[in-house]
Structure formats: C-alpha cells, structure tokens
Scaffold this motif. Sequence first.
Motif: not given
Ligand code: ZN
Length: 348
Positions: A118, A161-163, A250, A290
């Motif tokens: 991503h 995802d955390v990002h 994550d 992640g």
């Molecule tokens: Zn991530």
Amino acid sequence: MIGVIYDDAYLEHRPPRNHVENPGRAMAVIKSISDVAVIERPINDVDYWLLKVHDRDYVRWIDENCEMGDVFIDADTYVSPGTCRAARLAVGAVLSGVDKVLSGEWNAAYAVVRPPGHHVGRVGKALMAPTQGFCIFNNVVVGAVYALERGISRVAILDIDVHHGNGTQEIFYRDPRVLYVSLHQDPLTIYPGTGFIDDVGEGEGEGFNVNIPLPPFTADDAYMRALGNVVWPIIDEFKPQLILVSLGFDAHMLDSIANLRLSLNTYAHVFRRLRDMIGKVRGVVFALEGGYNSDVLSRGSRLLIDIMSNRDVEVNEGVTQTEPRVMARVNSIIKDVINVHRNYWHLA
Ligand SMILES: [Zn+2]
C-alpha cells in the motif's frame, strides 16, 4: 466461505540482512491457518494488469534490481533475486481473490502475501514519502483496477494497517469509483508522513478519500468509535459491490514498529462487521500488508478465518482502554473528520 491464496514463492523475497519484513511473517500466518483453510495458488501472469497501475519504467527498474539481487532500493526497501516473482504473485493473489468472490465460489478471500503493497504509487515512492516502506507493487490497487475492468462499478478499500496507504491514496485520488478509507497513526508521528484529514480527493474523486489519523496510544475503545461514527456509515452509504481490505496487524499493541494500542478485539469487530455485509457486497478480499509480531500475525489470521467461517471464537485478550487525554484528542479528530466529510456523506 473464506479461502486463502498463498504461494511459497513469497518466502523467496528475502532481506539481505536482518529486517522486520521477512519470510517468517508469511510462515507464521500459514502455519496458524493451514489446518482450517482451503489454500489455493495465485494467478501467475499479471503483467497486463500490473502495467495498468505501475509505470513501465518503474517495473523495469524493479526487474533490473532483481537481476542484481540483494540490494536496498531505498533506506527501508530491499530487493532479492526472488523478489520479482514474489511481488508478481502477490499481485496475482489479490487478482485470484477477486476472481473467487466475483465468480461466487467464495464470499471472502485472504491473500497471504509479501512483499506488501500500500505504500507504492505509480512510479514507486508515493506522495512525500521518503521510501517505499517495504513495498514493491501495490497489490490491492491492481486488484481494484482488475475488479473495475471486470464490471464492478464501486470498490471500497478499507486500510487498517497502522501506516497510511499513501500509494493507494495517490493512485485513486481523482477516482470516484474507488472509496479509500484509512485509519492510521498520526502522520506527524510515523512513516510515511501522509494521510491528513483534509486529503479528501480531487476533481471527480473529491469526497472518496477518507483519512482518520489517530494519536499514539489510541486503544480499542477509541478506534471502534472512529469505525462506528465515520467508517461504517460512509462505507454503507457508498454501497460498494466489492470490498478490499489492506490488512495490517501492526496497529496491535504488541507490534514493535508503531504506537497504537489495539487488541485483537478491534480486528474481530472489523471482521464481523465485514462478514455481516456479505450479501450486500459481492465479497471481501483481505490482503496482508504489515504486522511484525509473529504471534499477532498467527492469532489474528486465525481469528479472520474463524470469524469469516462463522465459527464462534473467543478473543483471548481484554479490550484496551484509551487514557482520557488521548481519548479527548481522538474525539476532536473524529469531530474534524465528520466536519470535513459532512460535505459528501450523511454523517451524524
Ligand atoms: Zn504498516
């Protein structure tokens, strides 16, 4: 039912030195679900679709790096001799998942892939990001384009995802056929430094990009409030025919590279909510992004398979509570997101 798409080729994308994004991640996932899931191989020949998303020169550059082998193409992202096959099959797994759900054979698919995708835009690094963040090709984006060309007119991409998925945002920023919704850690505190509330899309795509940046230490209760107040209402109103999930583990509290405090209870909530949408949507395709704690990857993936298979499961973790100071900040962010997106969606 949910089926899994996987190939051992993903283990051949190997870091030249110690790295959090390594073959052990996919092994942890597969080990935890192989006794309960149907596992199929991905589509092989993906270049036609790959080149609808990525620039030809970028793909050529990646291929050249595979020939050299064992190189870092930026400060975070490596390429090994097996990377090009793995990365193409990672795209292929999402395409296979889309095929399976559009044909009605499965109603959900889990593409257990690496490298993740991503953070990659059309030509590699996306928006202002300093690196490609371990990603080679944008698996989910190619999957969405594939679905659109197969007659689907509205695709929702939910990115947990955390990002922030800067590559996905960049590619679909002007496209109203694809709703991109991302919950992520505040970009001022983590890579890739993008994903602000005011990025709502442009032109025809205005309103179809939804960013929810959450402060470090956001826990289950606050995250679920954001889902309930913003994410589900917007996705319901958009009426997607297909949902793709950028599934990163994550955001879990045990992950070492980020600072959210989720337990698997939030993941279970997301999986149940998406399961309950099947029927209204043609299917849900989850693609691994992640997640760097192998125990969380294992238990979280098992939870996904169990929930999507309608099995009753216990989450053996307590629901995490956000401390008041952080909760106040989350409440104000949710308010800001609603104020911005009230221009496009019916939000309370
Ligand atoms: Zn991530």
